[in-house]
Design an enzyme around this catalytic site. Structure first.
Site, PDB file in Angstrom:
ATOM      1  N   LYS A   1       0.994  -1.262  -0.142  1.00 61.06           N
ATOM      2  CA  LYS A   1       0.087   0.084  -0.058  1.00 61.06           C
ATOM      3  C   LYS A   1       0.773   1.241  -0.104  1.00 61.06           C
ATOM      4  CE  LYS A   1       0.897   1.094   4.473  1.00 61.06           C
ATOM      5  NZ  LYS A   1       1.498   2.413   4.623  1.00 61.06           N
TER       6      LYS A   1
ATOM      7  N   PRO B   1       8.837  -3.854  -0.521  1.00 61.36           N
ATOM      8  CA  PRO B   1      10.121  -3.738   0.145  1.00 61.36           C
ATOM      9  C   PRO B   1       9.941  -4.075   1.822  1.00 61.36           C
ATOM     10  CG  PRO B   1       9.858  -1.882  -1.265  1.00 61.36           C
ATOM     11  CD  PRO B   1       8.414  -2.805  -1.309  1.00 61.36           C
TER      12      PRO B   1
ATOM     13  N   GLY C   1       4.408  -4.402   3.890  1.00 64.36           N
ATOM     14  CA  GLY C   1       4.634  -5.743   3.100  1.00 64.36           C
ATOM     15  C   GLY C   1       4.262  -6.978   4.214  1.00 64.36           C
TER      16      GLY C   1
ATOM     17  N   SER D   1       2.182  -6.771   6.731  1.00 66.71           N
ATOM     18  CA  SER D   1       0.829  -6.896   6.898  1.00 66.71           C
ATOM     19  C   SER D   1       0.097  -7.671   5.763  1.00 66.71           C
ATOM     20  CB  SER D   1       0.217  -5.360   6.973  1.00 66.71           C
ATOM     21  OG  SER D   1       0.680  -4.770   8.221  1.00 66.71           O
TER      22      SER D   1
ATOM     23  N   ASP E   1      -2.313  -2.322   9.996  1.00 70.68           N
ATOM     24  CA  ASP E   1      -2.250  -2.283   8.647  1.00 70.68           C
ATOM     25  C   ASP E   1      -2.702  -3.573   8.360  1.00 70.68           C
ATOM     26  OD1 ASP E   1      -1.322   0.512   8.538  1.00 70.68           O
ATOM     27  OD2 ASP E   1       0.711  -0.121   8.129  1.00 70.68           O
TER      28      ASP E   1
END
Length: 328
Positions: free
Chosen positions: A30, A119, A126, A128, A161
């Site tokens: 995101k 990343p 990532g 999450s 998240d």
């Protein structure tokens, strides 16, 4: 513990729940289009108002059924070994599978394989996305049949998240970012992400945010409640207007991230000189997210960032994309 009731999921896609020996799920990273942060609550968490957008940087989790003598273990293997990514209980993938098993009364174990594309420690969720993908994959593999609402509730218990990668697209987040409302939008947005050579601790960024806030307004600190999303931002999303959206991009954590890592400001300048409509710190950083008006400009921005020597790597991604989904 009160177990969630396992029922058939009418929205399930892919293999029939519980019948497969292997289930593969993809979930997106995101970018925060808007992030407003309030003063910390008594529990230490900061209330947030944020707008998430799912980008085409995809994490993949494959859940495999174990042999009968595996004794219900949860194992995690990385498709591409990385010393920065743990494979034990420190990883949200393992914790997500265990939480789902405990919540539904499942005693069966699972072998999980993770392929990362977001990343690590880059402020792009990532980990999450990994947890969200694991919840969906194990839900199908074990035949627990939970619907999206139940999975979102479990996701929120893993981290603020984690719910969003289950939903994907573009969404408004309240609370600590875990209470989501989908936002209407149209069009495709072109993003360029400049990756840093080293991570930036999220707790350290929030701590610096608190310190900087306390020095303002005679020590009044940050407002107790975060600001609401401006109407101009939601209007830009509805219109699919990248230029208007760029004018509304905002991140309250950016000042703190730049204070801790001043060199990130140079990355922002490079991206905007190369044609980005706007470049900002992604979440708590250190990744810099640059919004481009079109694909050709995105390519030019990526080349400029790569040539600058200011970042470890540069990746391009379009957005928004769908949330976690079974793909095999």
């Amino acid at each position: 513990m009160n177990h969630l009731r396992a029922v058939p999921d009418p929205d399930a896609t892919g293999p029939r729940a519980g019948s497969a020996t292997s289930v593969r799920v993809e979930a997106p990273g995101k970018v925060n289009l808007f992030l407003s942060v309030g003063a910390p609550r008594p529990d230490g968490y900061h209330p947030l108002t944020t707008v998430f957008q799912a980008v085409r940087l995809i994490e993949t989790v494959t859940a495999r059924r174990q042999a009968l003598d595996a004794r219900g273990r949860i194992t995690l293997t990385l498709a591409d070994p990385d010393d920065a990514v743990p494979t034990d209980e420190r990883n949200l993938v393992v914790r997500a599978a265990r939480l789902l098993a405990e919540a539904t009364g499942v005693t069966e174990g699972v072998d999980l394989v993770l392929r990362k594309r977001v990343p690590v420690a880059g402020g792009m969720a990532g980990g999450s996305a990994d947890a969200a993908a694991t919840l969906l994959a194990c839900n199908h593999l074990w035949g627990t049949g939970l619907g999206l609402g139940d999975l979102l509730d479990l996701a929120a218990r893993l981290g603020a998240d984690v719910p969003f990668p289950l939903m994907g697209a573009t969404a408004l987040g309240h609370g600590v970012g875990d209470r989501l409302t989908p936002l209407m939008g149209r069009g495709t947005y072109q993003w360029v992400f400049a990756l840093s050579r080293e991570g930036l601790s999220t707790p350290a960024v929030f701590a610096r945010f608190d310190e900087l806030s306390a020095t303002r307004a005679a020590g009044a600190g940050a407002p107790a409640a975060p600001a609401e999303v401006p109407e101009a931002l939601t209007a830009a999303l509805r219109a699919g207007d990248a230029e208007a959206l760029a004018d509304c991009l905002a991140n309250d954590l950016q000042e703190a991230a730049l204070d801790l890592r001043p060199e990130l400001g140079e990355v922002i300048e490079t991206a905007e000189r190369a044609g980005a409509l706007r470049a900002i710190v992604s979440g708590s950083g250190p990744t810099i997210a640059a919004l481009a008006p079109d694909s050709a400009t995105a390519q030019r921005v990526a080349r400029a960032l790569s040539a600058s020597g200011q970042c470890a790597d540069v990746v391009r991604a379009d957005a928004p994309v769908a949330g976690a989904r079974v793909v095999g």
